[in-house]
Design an enzyme around this catalytic site. Structure first.
Site, PDB file in Angstrom:
ATOM      1  N   HIS A 263       0.775  -1.215   0.171  1.00  0.00           N
ATOM      2  CA  HIS A 263      -0.178   0.087   0.020  1.00  0.00           C
ATOM      3  C   HIS A 263       1.027   1.519  -0.044  1.00  0.00           C
ATOM      4  O   HIS A 263       1.501   1.542  -1.004  1.00  0.00           O
ATOM      5  CB  HIS A 263      -0.946  -0.094   1.062  1.00  0.00           C
ATOM      6  CG  HIS A 263      -2.158   0.921   1.418  1.00  0.00           C
ATOM      7  ND1 HIS A 263      -2.321   1.630   0.187  1.00  0.00           N
ATOM      8  CD2 HIS A 263      -3.059   1.117   2.278  1.00  0.00           C
ATOM      9  CE1 HIS A 263      -3.366   2.513   0.845  1.00  0.00           C
ATOM     10  NE2 HIS A 263      -3.607   2.067   1.979  1.00  0.00           N
ATOM     11  N   HIS A 302      -2.334  -1.320 -10.749  1.00  0.00           N
ATOM     12  CA  HIS A 302      -3.335  -0.597 -10.009  1.00  0.00           C
ATOM     13  C   HIS A 302      -4.452  -1.643  -9.856  1.00  0.00           C
ATOM     14  O   HIS A 302      -5.043  -2.271 -10.828  1.00  0.00           O
ATOM     15  CB  HIS A 302      -3.692   0.478 -10.124  1.00  0.00           C
ATOM     16  CG  HIS A 302      -4.200   1.333  -8.787  1.00  0.00           C
ATOM     17  ND1 HIS A 302      -5.483   1.076  -8.533  1.00  0.00           N
ATOM     18  CD2 HIS A 302      -3.402   2.099  -7.920  1.00  0.00           C
ATOM     19  CE1 HIS A 302      -5.845   1.942  -7.290  1.00  0.00           C
ATOM     20  NE2 HIS A 302      -4.616   2.421  -6.731  1.00  0.00           N
ATOM     21  N   ASP A 358       3.037   6.225  -7.084  1.00  0.00           N
ATOM     22  CA  ASP A 358       4.138   5.740  -6.265  1.00  0.00           C
ATOM     23  C   ASP A 358       5.312   5.830  -7.410  1.00  0.00           C
ATOM     24  O   ASP A 358       6.461   5.521  -6.942  1.00  0.00           O
ATOM     25  CB  ASP A 358       4.120   4.115  -5.675  1.00  0.00           C
ATOM     26  CG  ASP A 358       3.247   4.490  -4.586  1.00  0.00           C
ATOM     27  OD1 ASP A 358       3.338   5.429  -3.559  1.00  0.00           O
ATOM     28  OD2 ASP A 358       2.528   3.434  -4.169  1.00  0.00           O
TER      29      ASP A 358
END
Ligand code: ACO
Length: 422
Positions: A263, A302, A358
């Site tokens: 996460h 994702h 990210d």
């Protein structure tokens, strides 16, 4: 074409037609037809556990909106505290509402001396700052006994202000503790992000002046990370909040959920991966290894986005602005090459694997001087406003306590055998 599904129980021949509303069907309807039958959905891939008006994600189209406002407009024009107000209250503030909100948050940035001296200072010198932060959020519940009054709107507001305001102070204190630097008190003459940078980096100068470009970049990153509907951390917030625990205890669960590398920890994994690749020339063989099943491309893919993550697009732009000030992160060339190679490769295209939030955020944080252990902490600071918006929403909607069912697959009934006879 009917906007409904029909479920037939072939054991009895009974059918039920259930309308499709907002892309879902209401479990209360099929429960009547199929009492005692549970839908097996580990990881909740196809289960909506809540209705929510906070954030909308359309993964196919690559759309993210807070309370209806597109993320790119908020990132360009808004501030983190305005976005926090929007998430919590549902509407953008008037000038007066905004000034009061900013004032209230600014004047709650200090933490009780005992939070730091008795609690945070007690951690081992090499404690991970995210571990310190998670525990300190929990400890706050013992400092604010009124937080238990979750039915009192005034008390709810006070805890929301306190937690949003104190997160940067606790985050910076966790960092300073882990590197053996003295604690820096908040400077209430600074804006939210500049104040955080001051608490992070101030040494002996009377006043720390954050570079405005870096302060704004942090503001943009905070806006992008403020909420993302029902991810693991927010789900933890809602589950614990649904038991009517105080918001600090619920936010501790959320932060603990965020801590995991699947996460909030993925941006750290990206930096490690880019460092391991070492140069743009090594990108193609690295991608070939990934395709051969040797690991994953960190920062790619994702669960919800099957398109370019809209946050990644904005972050890429922010990275250019930051590197103008800090100098180019040498890992950027490897990242750009990796993206180019992956997006031209059928393996990634056919699986709809695009860069996620990210992929570039770690590069920015690293260029700004944050140690990798702080990356998840930097995620937790703004996500706090999203967690609290969801907590408030579930209380306002009087949601029932979260209590999923299980499909038991353990041993059948058996008799206890005394230990000496086993
Ligand atoms: N690199 C290579 N292949 C991948 C990647 C990746 N990053 N992600 C998914 N795939 C492949 C899988 O191997 C699988 O292929 P297959 O159909 O041949 O078996 C297919 O794509 C589907 O993958 P799933 O594992 O089913 O996707 P899931 O939705 O469960 O996982 C996740 C999503 C965890 C984000 C995954 O894409 C991943 O591990 N990415 C890297 C870690 C990462 O960047 N996490 C940050 C997410 S953003 C956030 O949390 C803030």
């Amino acid at each position: 074409m009917a906007e409904s599904v029909t479920i037939t129980d072939n054991r009895t021949g009974e059918s039920i037609e259930i309308p499709i509303a907002n892309g879902g069907i209401d479990a209360a309807d099929w429960r009547k037809l199929l009492p005692g039958i549970w839908f097996y959905d580990p990881a909740f891939s196809t289960t909506a556990a809540a209705t929510s008006a906070v954030t909308e994600v359309d993964g196919e189209a690559g759309i993210l909106r807070y309370r209806g406002y597109p993320i790119d407009q908020l990132a360009e024009k808004s501030s983190y505290l305005e976005v926090a107000y929007l998430l919590v209250n549902g509407e953008l503030p008037s000038t007066q509402q905004y000034e009061e909100w900013v004032h209230d948050i600014t004047y709650h940035t200090f933490i009780h001396e005992n939070v730091r001296k008795r609690f945070m200072d007690g951690f081992h010198h090499d404690a991970h700052p995210m571990g310190i932060l998670v525990s300190t959020i929990a400890a706050l519940s013992t400092f604010y006994n009124d937080a238990k009054d979750i039915d009192d709107p005034e008390s709810r507001y006070k805890q929301i202000i306190r937690l949003i305001a104190k997160m940067p102070t606790m985050a910076a204190a966790a960092h300073r503790h882990s590197v053996g630097m003295p604690f820096v008190y908040p400077d209430n003459s600074l804006d939210f992000c500049s104040n955080f940078l001051s608490m992070m980096w101030k040494v002996a100068e009377p006043r720390y002046e954050a570079d405005p470009v870096l302060s704004r970049a942090l503001e943009v990153l905070f806006i992008l990370h403020a909420d993302h509907e029902q991810n693991a951390g927010t789900t933890a917030m809602r589950v614990v909040g649904s038991s009517h625990a105080d918001p600090y205890s619920a936010a501790t669960a959320a932060a603990a959920g965020l801590y995991g590398p699947r996460h909030g920890g993925a941006n750290e994994a990206v930096i490690r991966m880019l460092t391991q690749i070492g140069s743009a020339d090594n990108v193609k063989p690295f991608v070939a290894d990934v395709k051969a099943g040797k690991g994953r491309l960190q920062g790619f893919g994702h669960r919800v986005y099957k398109n370019y993550d809209p946050r990644a697009k904005i972050i890429k732009q922010t990275a250019d602005e930051v590197f103008e000030v800090t100098g180019r992160n040498p890992l950027l060339d490897i990242a750009l090459k990796l993206e180019e190679v992956a997006l031209a490769d059928d393996y990634f295209v056919s699986r709809k694997l695009y860069p996620n939030v990210d992929f570039y955020s770690g590069l920015i944080y690293q260029a700004m001087g944050f140690p990798m252990e702080m990356f998840t902490v930097l995620f937790a600071i703004p996500r706090t406003s999203g967690w609290l918006a969801h907590w408030l929403e579930l209380l306002q909607r009087d949601e029932r306590i979260a209590r999923p069912r299980q499909l038991y697959d353990g041993a059948d009934s058996r008799d206890y055998i005394a230990i000496e006879q086993r």
